[in-house]
Write a protein that holds these residues in place. Structure first.
Motif, PDB file in Angstrom:
ATOM      1  N   VAL A   1      -8.886   5.138  21.959  1.00  0.00           N
ATOM      2  CA  VAL A   1      -7.906   5.634  20.989  1.00  0.00           C
ATOM      3  C   VAL A   1      -7.505   7.043  21.396  1.00  0.00           C
ATOM      4  CG1 VAL A   1      -7.516   6.249  18.577  1.00  0.00           C
ATOM      5  CG2 VAL A   1      -8.848   4.218  19.144  1.00  0.00           C
ATOM      6  N   ASP A   2      -6.199   7.286  21.457  1.00  0.00           N
ATOM      7  CA  ASP A   2      -5.681   8.603  21.815  1.00  0.00           C
ATOM      8  C   ASP A   2      -5.518   9.431  20.538  1.00  0.00           C
ATOM      9  OD1 ASP A   2      -4.368  10.839  22.730  1.00  0.00           O
ATOM     10  OD2 ASP A   2      -2.783   9.736  23.788  1.00  0.00           O
ATOM     11  N   ALA A   3      -6.538  10.184  20.197  1.00  0.00           N
ATOM     12  CA  ALA A   3      -6.520  10.984  18.967  1.00  0.00           C
ATOM     13  C   ALA A   3      -5.386  12.003  18.998  1.00  0.00           C
ATOM     14  CB  ALA A   3      -7.865  11.686  18.765  1.00  0.00           C
ATOM     15  N   SER A   4      -5.081  12.545  20.160  1.00  0.00           N
ATOM     16  CA  SER A   4      -3.985  13.519  20.258  1.00  0.00           C
ATOM     17  C   SER A   4      -2.650  12.879  19.892  1.00  0.00           C
ATOM     18  CB  SER A   4      -3.910  14.104  21.664  1.00  0.00           C
ATOM     19  OG  SER A   4      -5.058  14.894  21.914  1.00  0.00           O
ATOM     20  N   ALA A   5      -2.431  11.651  20.299  1.00  0.00           N
ATOM     21  CA  ALA A   5      -1.189  10.943  19.948  1.00  0.00           C
ATOM     22  C   ALA A   5      -1.121  10.692  18.449  1.00  0.00           C
ATOM     23  CB  ALA A   5      -1.089   9.629  20.720  1.00  0.00           C
ATOM     24  N   ILE A   6      -2.243  10.352  17.856  1.00  0.00           N
ATOM     25  CA  ILE A   6      -2.284  10.135  16.401  1.00  0.00           C
ATOM     26  C   ILE A   6      -1.963  11.437  15.676  1.00  0.00           C
ATOM     27  CG2 ILE A   6      -3.828   9.614  14.458  1.00  0.00           C
ATOM     28  CD1 ILE A   6      -5.230   7.596  16.358  1.00  0.00           C
ATOM     29  N   LEU A   7      -2.536  12.520  16.139  1.00  0.00           N
ATOM     30  CA  LEU A   7      -2.281  13.825  15.529  1.00  0.00           C
ATOM     31  C   LEU A   7      -0.805  14.204  15.656  1.00  0.00           C
ATOM     32  CD1 LEU A   7      -5.465  15.656  16.820  1.00  0.00           C
ATOM     33  CD2 LEU A   7      -4.921  15.187  14.416  1.00  0.00           C
TER      34      LEU A   7
ATOM     35  N   GLU B   1       2.419  21.939   4.355  1.00  0.00           N
ATOM     36  CA  GLU B   1       2.146  23.080   5.244  1.00  0.00           C
ATOM     37  C   GLU B   1       0.667  23.136   5.606  1.00  0.00           C
ATOM     38  OE1 GLU B   1       3.594  26.368   2.943  1.00  0.00           O
ATOM     39  OE2 GLU B   1       5.641  26.133   3.657  1.00  0.00           O
ATOM     40  N   ALA B   2      -0.183  22.939   4.620  1.00  0.00           N
ATOM     41  CA  ALA B   2      -1.630  22.960   4.872  1.00  0.00           C
ATOM     42  C   ALA B   2      -2.031  21.812   5.797  1.00  0.00           C
ATOM     43  CB  ALA B   2      -2.401  22.883   3.555  1.00  0.00           C
ATOM     44  N   GLU B   3      -1.428  20.643   5.591  1.00  0.00           N
ATOM     45  CA  GLU B   3      -1.748  19.496   6.450  1.00  0.00           C
ATOM     46  C   GLU B   3      -1.353  19.794   7.895  1.00  0.00           C
ATOM     47  OE1 GLU B   3       0.030  15.113   6.792  1.00  0.00           O
ATOM     48  OE2 GLU B   3      -1.299  15.390   5.057  1.00  0.00           O
ATOM     49  N   ILE B   4      -0.201  20.413   8.107  1.00  0.00           N
ATOM     50  CA  ILE B   4       0.230  20.755   9.464  1.00  0.00           C
ATOM     51  C   ILE B   4      -0.748  21.744  10.096  1.00  0.00           C
ATOM     52  CG2 ILE B   4       2.020  21.944  10.816  1.00  0.00           C
ATOM     53  CD1 ILE B   4       4.057  20.587   8.850  1.00  0.00           C
ATOM     54  N   ARG B   5      -1.177  22.742   9.326  1.00  0.00           N
ATOM     55  CA  ARG B   5      -2.174  23.700   9.853  1.00  0.00           C
ATOM     56  C   ARG B   5      -3.470  22.981  10.212  1.00  0.00           C
ATOM     57  NH1 ARG B   5      -0.625  26.747   5.449  1.00  0.00           N
ATOM     58  NH2 ARG B   5      -2.678  26.567   4.517  1.00  0.00           N
ATOM     59  N   TRP B   6      -3.892  22.048   9.353  1.00  0.00           N
ATOM     60  CA  TRP B   6      -5.120  21.301   9.623  1.00  0.00           C
ATOM     61  C   TRP B   6      -4.952  20.421  10.860  1.00  0.00           C
ATOM     62  CZ3 TRP B   6      -6.309  15.947   9.064  1.00  0.00           C
ATOM     63  CH2 TRP B   6      -7.663  15.649   9.242  1.00  0.00           C
ATOM     64  N   LEU B   7      -3.796  19.781  11.028  1.00  0.00           N
ATOM     65  CA  LEU B   7      -3.549  18.959  12.212  1.00  0.00           C
ATOM     66  C   LEU B   7      -3.574  19.813  13.478  1.00  0.00           C
ATOM     67  CD1 LEU B   7      -0.743  16.690  10.741  1.00  0.00           C
ATOM     68  CD2 LEU B   7      -3.038  15.924  11.440  1.00  0.00           C
ATOM     69  N   ASP B   8      -3.019  21.026  13.413  1.00  0.00           N
ATOM     70  CA  ASP B   8      -3.079  21.950  14.550  1.00  0.00           C
ATOM     71  C   ASP B   8      -4.540  22.278  14.878  1.00  0.00           C
ATOM     72  OD1 ASP B   8      -0.301  21.999  14.667  1.00  0.00           O
ATOM     73  OD2 ASP B   8      -0.124  23.942  13.638  1.00  0.00           O
ATOM     74  N   HIS B   9      -5.319  22.533  13.845  1.00  0.00           N
ATOM     75  CA  HIS B   9      -6.752  22.814  14.033  1.00  0.00           C
ATOM     76  C   HIS B   9      -7.445  21.611  14.683  1.00  0.00           C
ATOM     77  CE1 HIS B   9     -10.889  23.923  13.214  1.00  0.00           C
ATOM     78  NE2 HIS B   9     -11.027  22.733  12.673  1.00  0.00           N
TER      79      HIS B   9
END
Length: 191
Positions: free
Chosen positions: A107-113, A153-161
């Protein structure tokens, strides 16, 4: 979301029947969280069973009307004074999905993110457009919109993390792999 307490809050203003409560709730929240009318009436029945509301007969149109009791008012005041517990919120499917993806083989976690980030950004843009066109006087709807924008916005920050953590983990695994392989290579040479 506490439908139970939402209905109590709406009944604090005035007696109402189920469809009125549903319409008022959806109006205040911009129909972001539509209520099933069956769920409204099931909740009203439970509230009546628990002594928090009282059926007051029928209105002019023959629909069952409900009234907030003193016990219902006390329950509502307790709800107003209490913070919303993080434990009372539903499971976060995205967090579960990412946690499983980073450990799943193939599974490509980066692609999912990245897919999730794009979707969340689109949603945030849509919400921001809605906010721009929202009636300034419609404070409840604006607050719901702003809550959703802040959550995006928080979800995007969390996805970046998460993406940074996945990259760091991959780098660490590559650094550890040659060290783990080295003793095996040395033992072959010495034999």
């Amino acid at each position: 979301m506490s439908i139970r307490h939402s209905l109590l809050a709406l009944l604090a203003d005035h007696d109402a029947y189920g469809y009125q409560l549903r319409s008022r709730f959806e109006s205040l929240t911009g129909s972001v969280w539509p209520l099933n009318i069956g769920q409204v009436y099931t909740t009203l029945a439970r509230l009546e069973r628990d002594g928090l509301v009282l059926g007051t007969g029928t209105g002019d149109d023959g629909r069952a009307m409900y009234h907030l009791t003193e016990a219902g008012q006390a329950e509502l005041q307790s709800w107003w004074r209490s913070p919303v517990s993080r434990n009372d919120r539903p499971r976060d499917e995205l967090a579960i999905k990412i946690a499983l993806a980073v450990t799943a083989t193939g599974v490509d976690a980066s692609a999912i993110l990245q897919t999730q980030r794009l979707d969340t950004m689109r949603a945030m843009q849509d919400l921001t457009r809605l906010k721009r066109h929202a009636d300034v006087a419609d404070l409840p709807w604006r607050l719901v919109l702003e809550s959703m924008i802040f959550a995006a916005e928080a979800e995007i920050r969390w996805l970046d993390h998460c993406e940074s953590a996945v990259i760091r983990h991959a780098v660490q695994q590559r650094a550890v792999a040659p060290i783990a392989a080295a003793p095996a290579e040395n033992s072959e040479v010495s034999s």
